[in-house]
Write an enzyme that holds these catalytic residues in place. Sequence first.
Site, mmCIF file in Angstrom:
data_model
loop_
_atom_site.group_PDB
_atom_site.id
_atom_site.type_symbol
_atom_site.label_atom_id
_atom_site.label_comp_id
_atom_site.label_asym_id
_atom_site.label_seq_id
_atom_site.Cartn_x
_atom_site.Cartn_y
_atom_site.Cartn_z
ATOM 1 N N VAL A 127 0.846 -1.196 0.000
ATOM 2 C CA VAL A 127 0.000 0.000 0.000
ATOM 3 C C VAL A 127 0.878 1.242 0.000
ATOM 4 O O VAL A 127 1.956 1.242 0.603
ATOM 5 C CB VAL A 127 -0.897 0.037 1.255
ATOM 6 C CG1 VAL A 127 -1.970 1.103 1.127
ATOM 7 C CG2 VAL A 127 -1.530 -1.311 1.525
ATOM 8 N N ASP A 153 4.531 1.818 1.848
ATOM 9 C CA ASP A 153 5.658 2.464 1.175
ATOM 10 C C ASP A 153 6.312 3.504 2.091
ATOM 11 O O ASP A 153 5.620 4.281 2.763
ATOM 12 C CB ASP A 153 5.132 3.143 -0.096
ATOM 13 C CG ASP A 153 6.237 3.541 -1.069
ATOM 14 O OD1 ASP A 153 7.320 3.941 -0.606
ATOM 15 O OD2 ASP A 153 6.006 3.456 -2.282
ATOM 16 N N LYS A 155 7.571 6.161 1.306
ATOM 17 C CA LYS A 155 7.254 7.513 0.849
ATOM 18 C C LYS A 155 5.832 7.946 1.219
ATOM 19 O O LYS A 155 5.435 9.077 0.917
ATOM 20 C CB LYS A 155 7.421 7.611 -0.670
ATOM 21 C CG LYS A 155 8.809 7.229 -1.190
ATOM 22 C CD LYS A 155 8.956 7.516 -2.672
ATOM 23 C CE LYS A 155 7.954 6.769 -3.526
ATOM 24 N NZ LYS A 155 8.112 5.291 -3.449
ATOM 25 N N GLU A 241 0.088 -15.952 -14.341
ATOM 26 C CA GLU A 241 0.448 -15.775 -15.747
ATOM 27 C C GLU A 241 1.895 -16.197 -15.964
ATOM 28 O O GLU A 241 2.794 -15.801 -15.222
ATOM 29 C CB GLU A 241 0.277 -14.307 -16.152
ATOM 30 C CG GLU A 241 0.644 -14.039 -17.603
ATOM 31 C CD GLU A 241 0.570 -12.577 -17.970
ATOM 32 O OE1 GLU A 241 1.014 -12.225 -19.087
ATOM 33 O OE2 GLU A 241 0.081 -11.773 -17.152
ATOM 34 N N GLU A 318 7.273 -8.435 -13.711
ATOM 35 C CA GLU A 318 6.530 -8.949 -14.857
ATOM 36 C C GLU A 318 7.239 -10.096 -15.576
ATOM 37 O O GLU A 318 6.827 -10.490 -16.671
ATOM 38 C CB GLU A 318 6.203 -7.806 -15.824
ATOM 39 C CG GLU A 318 5.258 -6.783 -15.204
ATOM 40 C CD GLU A 318 4.743 -5.758 -16.197
ATOM 41 O OE1 GLU A 318 5.023 -5.913 -17.404
ATOM 42 O OE2 GLU A 318 4.065 -4.812 -15.765
#
Length: 426
Positions: A127, A153, A155, A241, A318
Amino acid sequence: MLRQRRLFLKLSLVLGSLWIYVLLHRPKAAWDPTYMLRYSWLEYTDDDGGPVKVCNCSEILRGEREALEQAKLLTITKDFHKNVQIPDEYYINATQDCRNFKRSRKYLTFPLSQEEEDFPLAYSIVVHHKVQNFERLLRAIYAPQHFYCIHVDKKSDASVLSAITGIVSCFPNVFLVNRTESVVYAAWPRVQADLNCMGDLYKISTKWKYFINLCGQDFPLKTNLEIVRMLRSLNGGNSLESERMVDAKRWRFSYVHNITNGSIQFTGVLKEPPPFNIPILSGNAYIVVNRGFIRSVLEDKRVLALMEWSKDTNSPDEFLWATIQRLHGVPGSTWPNPKYDMTDMNAIARVVKWMWHEGEEGSEQAVYPECQGDHVRAICVYGAGDVQWLIEQHHLFGNKFDTERDPIAVFCLEKYLRQKALAELR
Protein backbone atom coordinates in the site's frame (compact mmCIF):
# COMPACT_ATOMS: atom_id res chain seq x y z
CA MET A 1 -36.91 -27.93 56.07
CA LEU A 2 -33.21 -28.79 55.77
CA ARG A 3 -34.12 -32.17 54.29
CA GLN A 4 -36.36 -30.52 51.67
CA ARG A 5 -33.58 -28.12 50.67
CA ARG A 6 -31.12 -31.01 50.25
CA LEU A 7 -33.66 -32.90 48.17
CA PHE A 8 -34.27 -29.82 46.01
CA LEU A 9 -30.51 -29.33 45.52
CA LYS A 10 -30.03 -32.97 44.46
CA LEU A 11 -32.97 -32.72 42.06
CA SER A 12 -31.51 -29.51 40.55
CA LEU A 13 -28.13 -31.17 40.07
CA VAL A 14 -29.72 -34.18 38.37
CA LEU A 15 -31.83 -32.02 36.05
CA GLY A 16 -28.82 -29.83 35.27
CA SER A 17 -26.72 -32.88 34.41
CA LEU A 18 -29.49 -34.23 32.19
CA TRP A 19 -29.73 -30.89 30.37
CA ILE A 20 -25.97 -30.78 29.76
CA TYR A 21 -26.10 -34.38 28.52
CA VAL A 22 -28.90 -33.51 26.08
CA LEU A 23 -26.97 -30.50 24.78
CA LEU A 24 -23.80 -32.51 24.26
CA HIS A 25 -25.45 -35.53 22.68
CA ARG A 26 -28.27 -34.02 20.62
CA PRO A 27 -27.94 -34.70 16.87
CA LYS A 28 -26.39 -31.82 14.95
CA ALA A 29 -28.87 -30.20 12.61
CA ALA A 30 -27.73 -29.55 9.07
CA TRP A 31 -29.04 -26.01 9.37
CA ASP A 32 -30.21 -24.10 12.41
CA PRO A 33 -32.88 -21.58 11.28
CA THR A 34 -31.86 -19.18 14.06
CA TYR A 35 -28.21 -19.22 12.96
CA MET A 36 -28.57 -16.54 10.31
CA LEU A 37 -30.65 -14.38 12.64
CA ARG A 38 -27.78 -14.37 15.15
CA TYR A 39 -25.41 -13.00 12.52
CA SER A 40 -27.78 -10.77 10.56
CA TRP A 41 -26.02 -7.75 12.13
CA LEU A 42 -23.04 -8.55 9.89
CA GLU A 43 -24.98 -7.71 6.73
CA TYR A 44 -24.31 -4.36 5.09
CA THR A 45 -27.41 -2.15 5.17
CA ASP A 46 -28.46 1.38 4.28
CA ASP A 47 -27.81 2.38 7.89
CA ASP A 48 -24.09 1.82 7.36
CA GLY A 49 -23.93 4.90 5.14
CA GLY A 50 -22.38 5.00 1.69
CA PRO A 51 -24.04 5.07 -1.73
CA VAL A 52 -26.33 2.08 -1.15
CA LYS A 53 -28.86 4.57 0.20
CA VAL A 54 -29.26 6.11 -3.23
CA CYS A 55 -28.16 3.25 -5.49
CA ASN A 56 -29.86 -0.05 -6.19
CA CYS A 57 -26.96 -2.51 -6.07
CA SER A 58 -29.16 -5.43 -7.10
CA GLU A 59 -30.05 -3.65 -10.33
CA ILE A 60 -26.42 -2.62 -10.87
CA LEU A 61 -25.32 -6.23 -10.47
CA ARG A 62 -27.89 -7.21 -13.11
CA GLY A 63 -26.56 -4.50 -15.43
CA GLU A 64 -29.84 -2.59 -15.66
CA ARG A 65 -29.35 0.58 -17.68
CA GLU A 66 -31.32 3.03 -15.53
CA ALA A 67 -29.44 2.04 -12.35
CA LEU A 68 -26.08 2.30 -14.15
CA GLU A 69 -26.92 5.72 -15.55
CA GLN A 70 -27.91 6.92 -12.08
CA ALA A 71 -24.64 5.56 -10.68
CA LYS A 72 -22.65 7.33 -13.39
CA LEU A 73 -24.31 10.65 -12.58
CA LEU A 74 -23.54 10.24 -8.89
CA THR A 75 -19.85 9.59 -9.53
CA ILE A 76 -19.47 13.10 -11.01
CA THR A 77 -21.33 14.76 -8.12
CA LYS A 78 -19.04 16.50 -5.61
CA ASP A 79 -21.46 16.27 -2.67
CA PHE A 80 -21.88 12.54 -3.21
CA HIS A 81 -18.12 11.94 -3.16
CA LYS A 82 -17.75 14.13 -0.09
CA ASN A 83 -20.37 12.13 1.80
CA VAL A 84 -18.89 8.69 1.08
CA GLN A 85 -15.20 9.39 1.60
CA ILE A 86 -13.60 8.25 4.87
CA PRO A 87 -10.61 10.43 5.83
CA ASP A 88 -7.42 9.00 7.33
CA GLU A 89 -8.22 10.76 10.62
CA TYR A 90 -11.32 8.61 11.06
CA TYR A 91 -9.23 5.44 11.10
CA ILE A 92 -6.60 6.99 13.38
CA ASN A 93 -9.28 7.90 15.94
CA ALA A 94 -11.63 4.94 15.50
CA THR A 95 -8.91 2.33 16.04
CA GLN A 96 -8.24 3.70 19.51
CA ASP A 97 -11.16 1.46 20.49
CA CYS A 98 -10.52 -1.74 18.52
CA ARG A 99 -13.54 -3.59 19.82
CA ASN A 100 -15.92 -0.87 18.69
CA PHE A 101 -14.04 -0.40 15.40
CA LYS A 102 -14.37 -4.07 14.45
CA ARG A 103 -18.01 -4.14 15.50
CA SER A 104 -19.01 -0.92 13.73
CA ARG A 105 -17.13 -1.90 10.55
CA LYS A 106 -18.68 -5.39 10.74
CA TYR A 107 -15.54 -7.49 10.50
CA LEU A 108 -16.01 -11.26 10.42
CA THR A 109 -14.04 -12.19 13.52
CA PHE A 110 -14.86 -15.91 13.43
CA PRO A 111 -14.51 -18.59 10.71
CA LEU A 112 -17.73 -19.05 8.77
CA SER A 113 -17.15 -22.77 8.32
CA GLN A 114 -14.86 -25.60 9.38
CA GLU A 115 -13.78 -25.95 5.76
CA GLU A 116 -12.47 -22.38 5.78
CA GLU A 117 -10.89 -22.66 9.22
CA ASP A 118 -8.91 -25.71 8.09
CA PHE A 119 -7.46 -23.89 5.07
CA PRO A 120 -5.59 -20.76 6.26
CA LEU A 121 -4.03 -18.42 3.70
CA ALA A 122 -1.22 -15.85 3.72
CA TYR A 123 -1.72 -12.42 2.16
CA SER A 124 0.81 -9.73 1.28
CA ILE A 125 -0.69 -6.27 0.69
CA VAL A 126 1.49 -3.45 -0.65
CA VAL A 127 0.00 0.00 0.00
CA HIS A 128 1.11 3.59 -0.52
CA HIS A 129 -2.08 5.67 -0.35
CA LYS A 130 -5.92 5.52 -0.31
CA VAL A 131 -6.47 4.11 3.18
CA GLN A 132 -10.19 3.64 2.62
CA ASN A 133 -9.44 1.35 -0.35
CA PHE A 134 -7.04 -0.69 1.79
CA GLU A 135 -9.41 -0.98 4.76
CA ARG A 136 -12.32 -2.12 2.61
CA LEU A 137 -10.06 -4.70 0.94
CA LEU A 138 -8.87 -5.99 4.31
CA ARG A 139 -12.42 -6.17 5.64
CA ALA A 140 -13.56 -8.08 2.54
CA ILE A 141 -10.86 -10.77 2.86
CA TYR A 142 -10.42 -10.82 6.64
CA ALA A 143 -10.76 -14.09 8.54
CA PRO A 144 -9.11 -14.94 11.89
CA GLN A 145 -7.41 -18.08 10.52
CA HIS A 146 -5.49 -16.17 7.82
CA PHE A 147 -2.28 -14.14 8.06
CA TYR A 148 -1.81 -10.66 6.59
CA CYS A 149 1.49 -8.85 6.03
CA ILE A 150 1.08 -5.15 5.21
CA HIS A 151 3.82 -3.19 3.46
CA VAL A 152 3.38 0.61 3.59
CA ASP A 153 5.66 2.46 1.17
CA LYS A 154 8.38 4.50 2.90
CA LYS A 155 7.25 7.51 0.85
CA SER A 156 3.67 7.37 2.12
CA ASP A 157 2.17 10.34 3.94
CA ALA A 158 2.37 10.25 7.74
CA SER A 159 -1.45 10.10 7.99
CA VAL A 160 -1.51 7.00 5.76
CA LEU A 161 1.03 5.19 7.92
CA SER A 162 -0.72 6.22 11.15
CA ALA A 163 -4.14 5.13 9.89
CA ILE A 164 -2.91 1.75 8.62
CA THR A 165 -0.88 1.19 11.79
CA GLY A 166 -4.04 1.78 13.80
CA ILE A 167 -6.05 -0.67 11.68
CA VAL A 168 -3.34 -3.34 11.90
CA SER A 169 -3.11 -2.97 15.69
CA CYS A 170 -6.71 -4.17 16.04
CA PHE A 171 -6.03 -7.67 14.66
CA PRO A 172 -3.61 -10.29 16.05
CA ASN A 173 -3.09 -11.93 12.65
CA VAL A 174 -2.42 -8.69 10.74
CA PHE A 175 1.03 -7.12 10.99
CA LEU A 176 3.29 -4.55 9.38
CA VAL A 177 6.27 -5.94 7.47
CA ASN A 178 9.57 -5.94 9.37
CA ARG A 179 11.44 -4.06 6.63
CA THR A 180 9.89 -1.45 4.38
CA GLU A 181 11.02 -0.28 0.95
CA SER A 182 10.76 2.96 -0.95
CA VAL A 183 8.85 1.48 -3.87
CA VAL A 184 9.72 2.62 -7.39
CA TYR A 185 7.31 1.88 -10.22
CA ALA A 186 8.67 -0.79 -12.65
CA ALA A 187 11.80 -1.33 -10.53
CA TRP A 188 13.20 -3.94 -8.14
CA PRO A 189 11.90 -2.37 -4.85
CA ARG A 190 8.35 -3.36 -5.87
CA VAL A 191 9.46 -7.00 -5.91
CA GLN A 192 11.46 -6.56 -2.71
CA ALA A 193 8.37 -5.31 -0.88
CA ASP A 194 6.61 -8.62 -1.61
CA LEU A 195 9.77 -10.59 -0.81
CA ASN A 196 9.96 -8.96 2.62
CA CYS A 197 6.39 -10.01 3.34
CA MET A 198 6.99 -13.51 1.97
CA GLY A 199 9.83 -13.98 4.44
CA ASP A 200 7.81 -12.67 7.39
CA LEU A 201 4.77 -14.78 6.53
CA TYR A 202 6.86 -17.92 6.02
CA LYS A 203 8.35 -17.52 9.50
CA ILE A 204 5.22 -16.47 11.35
CA SER A 205 3.30 -19.71 10.76
CA THR A 206 3.67 -23.14 9.20
CA LYS A 207 -0.10 -23.59 8.88
CA TRP A 208 -1.05 -21.53 5.86
CA LYS A 209 -1.51 -23.31 2.52
CA TYR A 210 -1.33 -20.62 -0.17
CA PHE A 211 0.17 -17.17 -0.63
CA ILE A 212 -1.65 -14.37 -2.46
CA ASN A 213 -0.12 -10.94 -3.04
CA LEU A 214 -2.29 -7.86 -3.41
CA CYS A 215 -2.07 -4.11 -3.69
CA GLY A 216 -4.32 -1.52 -2.08
CA GLN A 217 -6.48 -1.16 -5.20
CA ASP A 218 -7.41 -4.83 -5.54
CA PHE A 219 -10.74 -6.25 -4.44
CA PRO A 220 -12.02 -9.83 -4.20
CA LEU A 221 -14.54 -11.19 -6.66
CA LYS A 222 -15.19 -14.32 -4.60
CA THR A 223 -16.12 -15.11 -0.99
CA ASN A 224 -13.51 -16.70 1.25
CA LEU A 225 -15.25 -20.08 0.95
CA GLU A 226 -15.15 -19.84 -2.84
CA ILE A 227 -11.46 -18.87 -2.73
CA VAL A 228 -10.67 -21.83 -0.47
CA ARG A 229 -12.51 -24.27 -2.70
CA MET A 230 -10.83 -22.94 -5.85
CA LEU A 231 -7.41 -23.26 -4.21
CA ARG A 232 -8.15 -26.80 -3.05
CA SER A 233 -9.06 -27.68 -6.64
CA LEU A 234 -5.53 -26.69 -7.73
CA ASN A 235 -4.29 -29.86 -5.96
CA GLY A 236 -1.07 -28.16 -4.86
CA GLY A 237 -0.51 -26.34 -8.13
CA ASN A 238 0.05 -22.62 -8.61
CA SER A 239 -1.97 -20.18 -10.71
CA LEU A 240 -0.26 -17.22 -12.34
CA GLU A 241 0.45 -15.78 -15.75
CA SER A 242 3.49 -17.46 -17.31
CA GLU A 243 3.99 -17.48 -21.07
CA ARG A 244 6.51 -16.96 -23.86
CA MET A 245 8.28 -13.60 -23.75
CA VAL A 246 7.53 -11.47 -26.81
CA ASP A 247 10.50 -9.78 -28.48
CA ALA A 248 9.10 -6.31 -27.80
CA LYS A 249 9.67 -6.79 -24.06
CA ARG A 250 13.14 -8.32 -24.08
CA TRP A 251 14.89 -4.96 -23.70
CA ARG A 252 13.56 -4.82 -20.13
CA PHE A 253 16.00 -7.50 -18.96
CA SER A 254 18.62 -7.37 -21.72
CA TYR A 255 19.97 -3.98 -20.60
CA VAL A 256 21.03 -2.56 -17.25
CA HIS A 257 18.56 -0.15 -15.60
CA ASN A 258 19.33 2.10 -12.63
CA ILE A 259 17.11 3.98 -10.21
CA THR A 260 17.81 7.72 -10.44
CA ASN A 261 15.85 10.38 -8.55
CA GLY A 262 13.08 7.96 -7.70
CA SER A 263 12.51 6.56 -11.19
CA ILE A 264 14.01 3.81 -13.31
CA GLN A 265 16.43 4.77 -16.10
CA PHE A 266 17.65 2.90 -19.17
CA THR A 267 21.48 2.86 -19.40
CA GLY A 268 22.07 1.16 -22.75
CA VAL A 269 24.56 -1.24 -21.10
CA LEU A 270 24.00 -4.88 -22.05
CA LYS A 271 23.46 -7.39 -19.24
CA GLU A 272 25.00 -10.82 -18.91
CA PRO A 273 22.68 -13.76 -19.76
CA PRO A 274 20.49 -15.10 -16.93
CA PRO A 275 22.19 -17.51 -14.46
CA PHE A 276 21.98 -21.26 -15.17
CA ASN A 277 20.71 -20.32 -18.69
CA ILE A 278 17.22 -19.96 -17.21
CA PRO A 279 14.66 -19.11 -19.93
CA ILE A 280 12.88 -15.85 -19.05
CA LEU A 281 9.10 -15.94 -19.33
CA SER A 282 6.47 -13.22 -19.29
CA GLY A 283 3.96 -12.69 -16.50
CA ASN A 284 2.78 -10.11 -14.02
CA ALA A 285 3.22 -9.06 -10.41
CA TYR A 286 0.29 -10.96 -8.92
CA ILE A 287 0.37 -14.64 -8.06
CA VAL A 288 -1.42 -17.46 -6.27
CA VAL A 289 1.22 -19.95 -5.11
CA ASN A 290 1.60 -22.70 -2.54
CA ARG A 291 3.83 -22.60 0.52
CA GLY A 292 6.52 -24.69 -1.20
CA PHE A 293 6.85 -22.09 -3.96
CA ILE A 294 7.61 -19.46 -1.30
CA ARG A 295 10.20 -21.78 0.26
CA SER A 296 11.92 -22.02 -3.12
CA VAL A 297 11.88 -18.23 -3.50
CA LEU A 298 13.60 -17.88 -0.14
CA GLU A 299 16.03 -20.82 -0.35
CA ASP A 300 16.56 -22.27 -3.87
CA LYS A 301 20.04 -21.25 -5.12
CA ARG A 302 18.80 -20.93 -8.72
CA VAL A 303 16.01 -18.58 -7.66
CA LEU A 304 18.32 -16.56 -5.43
CA ALA A 305 20.78 -16.14 -8.31
CA LEU A 306 17.96 -15.19 -10.69
CA MET A 307 16.69 -12.56 -8.26
CA GLU A 308 20.16 -11.07 -7.82
CA TRP A 309 20.52 -10.89 -11.62
CA SER A 310 17.07 -9.23 -11.89
CA LYS A 311 17.78 -6.31 -9.57
CA ASP A 312 18.95 -3.94 -12.34
CA THR A 313 16.20 -4.79 -14.86
CA ASN A 314 13.01 -2.99 -15.83
CA SER A 315 9.71 -4.37 -14.51
CA PRO A 316 11.21 -7.50 -12.88
CA ASP A 317 7.81 -8.28 -11.33
CA GLU A 318 6.53 -8.95 -14.86
CA PHE A 319 8.91 -11.83 -15.50
CA LEU A 320 10.36 -13.08 -12.20
CA TRP A 321 7.42 -15.07 -10.78
CA ALA A 322 6.49 -16.33 -14.25
CA THR A 323 10.05 -17.63 -14.73
CA ILE A 324 10.26 -19.29 -11.29
CA GLN A 325 6.95 -21.03 -12.02
CA ARG A 326 8.64 -22.93 -14.87
CA LEU A 327 11.74 -24.08 -12.96
CA HIS A 328 12.00 -27.82 -12.45
CA GLY A 329 11.59 -28.82 -8.80
CA VAL A 330 9.74 -25.72 -7.62
CA PRO A 331 6.54 -26.98 -5.89
CA GLY A 332 3.49 -26.45 -8.06
CA SER A 333 5.57 -25.47 -11.11
CA THR A 334 5.05 -26.53 -14.71
CA TRP A 335 7.47 -27.33 -17.55
CA PRO A 336 8.92 -24.44 -19.60
CA ASN A 337 7.48 -25.95 -22.78
CA PRO A 338 5.03 -23.52 -24.49
CA LYS A 339 2.25 -26.09 -24.10
CA TYR A 340 2.20 -25.15 -20.40
CA ASP A 341 1.93 -21.40 -21.05
CA MET A 342 -0.79 -19.66 -19.06
CA THR A 343 -2.22 -16.23 -19.79
CA ASP A 344 -3.55 -13.81 -17.21
CA MET A 345 -7.09 -14.59 -18.39
CA ASN A 346 -6.62 -18.30 -17.68
CA ALA A 347 -4.87 -17.89 -14.34
CA ILE A 348 -7.12 -17.20 -11.36
CA ALA A 349 -4.87 -14.67 -9.62
CA ARG A 350 -6.15 -11.39 -11.03
CA VAL A 351 -8.32 -9.93 -13.77
CA VAL A 352 -7.15 -6.62 -15.25
CA LYS A 353 -8.66 -4.77 -18.19
CA TRP A 354 -5.88 -3.34 -20.35
CA MET A 355 -6.97 -0.53 -22.66
CA TRP A 356 -5.54 -2.13 -25.80
CA HIS A 357 -7.39 -5.42 -25.23
CA GLU A 358 -10.83 -3.87 -24.74
CA GLY A 359 -13.47 -3.85 -27.46
CA GLU A 360 -17.11 -4.10 -28.37
CA GLU A 361 -19.03 -7.26 -27.65
CA GLY A 362 -18.58 -9.77 -30.45
CA SER A 363 -15.28 -8.32 -31.61
CA GLU A 364 -12.76 -11.03 -32.55
CA GLN A 365 -9.82 -8.91 -31.39
CA ALA A 366 -11.28 -7.89 -28.02
CA VAL A 367 -10.39 -9.87 -24.91
CA TYR A 368 -13.02 -8.17 -22.73
CA PRO A 369 -15.70 -5.47 -23.02
CA GLU A 370 -14.85 -1.79 -22.83
CA CYS A 371 -14.04 -0.21 -19.47
CA GLN A 372 -17.02 1.49 -17.82
CA GLY A 373 -14.81 3.59 -15.56
CA ASP A 374 -11.56 5.48 -16.21
CA HIS A 375 -8.05 4.45 -17.29
CA VAL A 376 -4.83 4.92 -15.32
CA ARG A 377 -1.59 3.80 -17.00
CA ALA A 378 -3.74 2.01 -19.61
CA ILE A 379 -5.50 -0.04 -16.88
CA CYS A 380 -9.25 0.20 -16.33
CA VAL A 381 -10.29 1.64 -12.96
CA TYR A 382 -13.59 -0.17 -12.72
CA GLY A 383 -16.92 1.62 -12.67
CA ALA A 384 -20.34 0.40 -11.59
CA GLY A 385 -20.96 -0.76 -15.17
CA ASP A 386 -18.09 -3.26 -14.90
CA VAL A 387 -19.39 -5.07 -11.81
CA GLN A 388 -21.78 -7.44 -13.60
CA TRP A 389 -18.96 -8.59 -15.89
CA LEU A 390 -16.51 -8.91 -12.99
CA ILE A 391 -18.62 -11.27 -10.87
CA GLU A 392 -18.96 -13.57 -13.90
CA GLN A 393 -15.18 -14.06 -14.13
CA HIS A 394 -13.34 -17.02 -12.57
CA HIS A 395 -10.58 -14.85 -11.10
CA LEU A 396 -10.21 -14.42 -7.34
CA PHE A 397 -9.47 -10.68 -7.47
CA GLY A 398 -9.90 -7.69 -9.74
CA ASN A 399 -7.69 -4.65 -10.29
CA LYS A 400 -8.12 -1.63 -10.20
CA PHE A 401 -10.74 -0.24 -7.85
CA ASP A 402 -10.78 3.29 -6.48
CA THR A 403 -13.35 4.62 -4.03
CA GLU A 404 -12.32 8.16 -4.95
CA ARG A 405 -13.21 7.65 -8.62
CA ASP A 406 -16.15 5.24 -8.42
CA PRO A 407 -17.11 4.21 -4.88
CA ILE A 408 -20.30 2.54 -6.11
CA ALA A 409 -18.38 -0.27 -7.83
CA VAL A 410 -16.62 -1.16 -4.57
CA PHE A 411 -19.65 -0.71 -2.29
CA CYS A 412 -21.98 -2.83 -4.41
CA LEU A 413 -19.37 -5.54 -4.82
CA GLU A 414 -18.61 -5.72 -1.09
CA LYS A 415 -22.33 -5.82 -0.26
CA TYR A 416 -22.83 -8.63 -2.77
CA LEU A 417 -19.93 -10.64 -1.34
CA ARG A 418 -21.05 -10.21 2.27
CA GLN A 419 -24.60 -11.32 1.50
CA LYS A 420 -23.22 -14.30 -0.38
CA ALA A 421 -20.83 -15.24 2.44
CA LEU A 422 -23.59 -15.13 5.05
CA ALA A 423 -25.90 -17.12 2.78
CA GLU A 424 -23.16 -19.78 2.54
CA LEU A 425 -23.62 -20.38 6.27
CA ARG A 426 -26.64 -22.42 5.29
